[in-house]
Design an enzyme around this catalytic site. Structure first.
Site, mmCIF file in Angstrom:
data_model
loop_
_atom_site.group_PDB
_atom_site.id
_atom_site.type_symbol
_atom_site.label_atom_id
_atom_site.label_comp_id
_atom_site.label_asym_id
_atom_site.label_seq_id
_atom_site.Cartn_x
_atom_site.Cartn_y
_atom_site.Cartn_z
ATOM 1 N N SER A 89 -7.062 12.502 -10.596
ATOM 2 C CA SER A 89 -6.379 11.239 -10.296
ATOM 3 C C SER A 89 -5.019 11.389 -9.632
ATOM 4 O O SER A 89 -4.443 10.401 -9.187
ATOM 5 C CB SER A 89 -6.239 10.405 -11.580
ATOM 6 O OG SER A 89 -7.492 9.911 -11.972
ATOM 7 N N SER A 112 -7.171 7.881 -9.785
ATOM 8 C CA SER A 112 -6.736 6.533 -10.100
ATOM 9 C C SER A 112 -5.292 6.256 -9.665
ATOM 10 O O SER A 112 -4.851 5.098 -9.693
ATOM 11 C CB SER A 112 -6.857 6.280 -11.608
ATOM 12 O OG SER A 112 -5.959 7.094 -12.341
ATOM 13 N N LYS A 161 3.427 4.798 -11.497
ATOM 14 C CA LYS A 161 2.106 4.222 -11.719
ATOM 15 C C LYS A 161 2.163 3.241 -12.893
ATOM 16 O O LYS A 161 2.842 3.502 -13.893
ATOM 17 C CB LYS A 161 1.122 5.361 -12.004
ATOM 18 C CG LYS A 161 -0.333 4.975 -12.116
ATOM 19 C CD LYS A 161 -1.152 6.252 -12.304
ATOM 20 C CE LYS A 161 -2.636 5.973 -12.487
ATOM 21 N NZ LYS A 161 -3.403 7.232 -12.647
#
Length: 487
Positions: A178, A154, A73
């Site tokens: 997330s 996210s 990420k």
């Protein structure tokens, strides 16, 4: 940004694109075909131009992770030419030359860092009205099961990329939901470890009370393999003081994992009211029971104050932790505080095109330390000692289970996200306890995950139970169609 020369060099021969890629070249070809063209998932934000070299070098490293291509990420630092942007134009040139300790652990184990995944900008903490999976740097990520549906946030790019076969696995981060939500709606495995099991150093933060990184994979066994590489103590992260002591071989016993005699607390009130989802949950419960688990219904209602207390904690820690991270960055022409980010966004129309920064602005004014400390103590007690710990103890169960989330909702940057009220992941997030989600099927072709939540430091037990369910599951797991829902 993505290395177009590398991508274009691999465009030839896409007709023979492998369904299950293995090499870096295979994955880059899939990214070219599915992320940069075709359905244009926008899951991968940047390609590591040194990935092929890393793959060659990894051959000298022995072990089960040698040569495995992993995406991380884009709020996690990785040494090399890749920037760490958190999806924001404010950090588009943030090439730190540093490895986060978890990335160093991956590379030591022979993992190839394939690139960075898109995310909800600033891990979805900028605005109370946002579209999960959107960032100013990467645009809108799409769900490969239905490209007009949300990938959730996210760690949206990580979830979509793994579901689409763009990498062997990915690393996401979670403050509250997330990892678990994007894993659930993209039909993959996601594991949020106990806070303190994995270092957070050199990861763009929200909250030192709740932040953690974790694996997102196609199987529980793969998640356990990654945990072996990333878990442990980091002197720079005080929360991980017990990491080395608590770290075990997370893969041990997974192949023969059994649920026989394991008491599971069934959180029916957290399963929602959607008839098809409830029917799917009942099928999962039947599979668990057939595998020997003892099911115990749990009666739980979250306190109305819990959300407000957690929000106070996140606001206070966001200002403090973000400022500390930004001040640690090498170079001079970079933001150094949350106030700097707020000013940058106001001066940058692309950032505020779809939604604002009300949470940033509220966090900047949340400075009452005593109120913060009281909220943190109360929220931790509600979720931990009086929450998960009490439920486990009073019902004599080993862990709690519930659907992870509802089906993915339509992407809509105007009317923004439509999160469901399904799931109990918030308890694990606030308490800092482990939470695993495993695919349990689909509702109208939209994936749904099953959550396993346990006490602090029971990460290995949670993974073992998830592996046993994975083997006992009788419901077909959906595969991505790369089309709009219903087509």
């Amino acid at each position: 940004m993505k290395n177009s020369a590398v991508i274009l060099a691999l465009m030839a021969g896409l007709a023979a694109l492998p369904a299950q890629a293995q090499s870096v070249s295979d994955y880059l070809a899939r990214i070219a075909a599915l992320d940069d063209s075709g359905p244009m998932l926008n899951a991968v934000l940047a390609i590591n131009p040194d990935a092929v070299k890393e793959e060659t070098a990894s051959r000298s490293i022995k072990g089960p992770l040698s040569g495995k291509a992993v995406l991380v990420k884009d709020n996690i630092e990785a040494a090399g030419p890749l920037a760490t942007t958190a999806g924001s134009l404010a950090l588009k040139d943030n090439v730190t030359g540093r490895n986060a300790p978890l990335v160093a652990g991956l590379r030591k184990a022979g993992v190839v860092i394939l690139g960075k995944t898109n995310l909800s900008e600033w891990a979805n903490i900028r605005s109370s009205s946002s579209s999960s999976g959107w960032s100013a740097v990467g645009g809108q990520t799409k769900n490969p099961h239905a490209i007009d549906r949300s990938p959730c946030g996210s760690s949206s790019g990580s979830g979509a990329a793994v579901a689409a076969g763009l990498a062997w696995a990915a690393i996401g981060t979670e403050t509250n939901g997330s990892i678990s939500c994007p894993a659930s709606v993209n039909g993959i495995v996601g594991f949020k470890p106990t806070v303190g099991m994995v270092s957070r150093t050199r990861i763009v933060p929200i909250s030192h009370s709740q932040d953690t990184a974790g694996p997102m994979t196609t199987s529980v066994a793969d998640a356990a393999l990654l945990m072996n590489a990333i878990a442990g103590t980091d002197p720079s992260d005080p929360a991980t003081a017990e990491g080395d002591k608590r770290k075990v071989d997370f893969t041990a016993g997974l192949a023969k994992a059994s649920l026989k005699g394991v008491r599971l607390g069934v959180m029916r009130k957290q399963a929602g009211s959607h008839a098809a989802l409830l029917a799917l949950f009942e099928r999962a419960l039947a599979d668990l029971k057939a595998a020997g688990a003892e099911l115990v219904d749990i009666d739980f209602e979250p306190a109305p104050e819990a959300g407000r207390e957690e929000f106070t904690v996140l606001l206070y820690e966001l200002r403090e932790d973000m400022g500390a991270y930004l001040r640690s960055l090498p170079g001079t022409a970079k933001p150094r505080s949350l106030a700097d980010l707020i000013a940058f966004n106001r001066a940058t129309p692309e950032e505020l095109r779809w939604f604002g920064q009300d949470i940033f602005e509220l966090a900047e004014t949340t400075t009452d330390k005593a109120a913060y400390e009281a909220a943190r103590a109360s929220s931790l007690k509600r979720a931990g000692a009086d929450g998960i710990d009490r439920l486990l103890r009073e019902n004599r169960v080993s862990m709690l289970i519930a659907p992870t989330d509802g089906p993915a909702w339509p992407i809509d940057p105007v009317l923004v996200d439509h999160f469901s009220s399904v799931g109990a992941g918030g308890l694990a997030a606030v308490a800092g306890y482990p939470h695993l989600t495993v695919p349990m099927g689909a509702v109208e072709g939209l994936p749904i995950g099953l959550s396993f939540i346990g006490a602090k430091w029971t990460d290995a037990q949670i993974l073992t139970a998830g592996a046993a369910y994975e083997r006992a599951r009788t419901v077909a797991v959906p595969v991505p169609g790369f089309k709009r829902w219903g087509e």
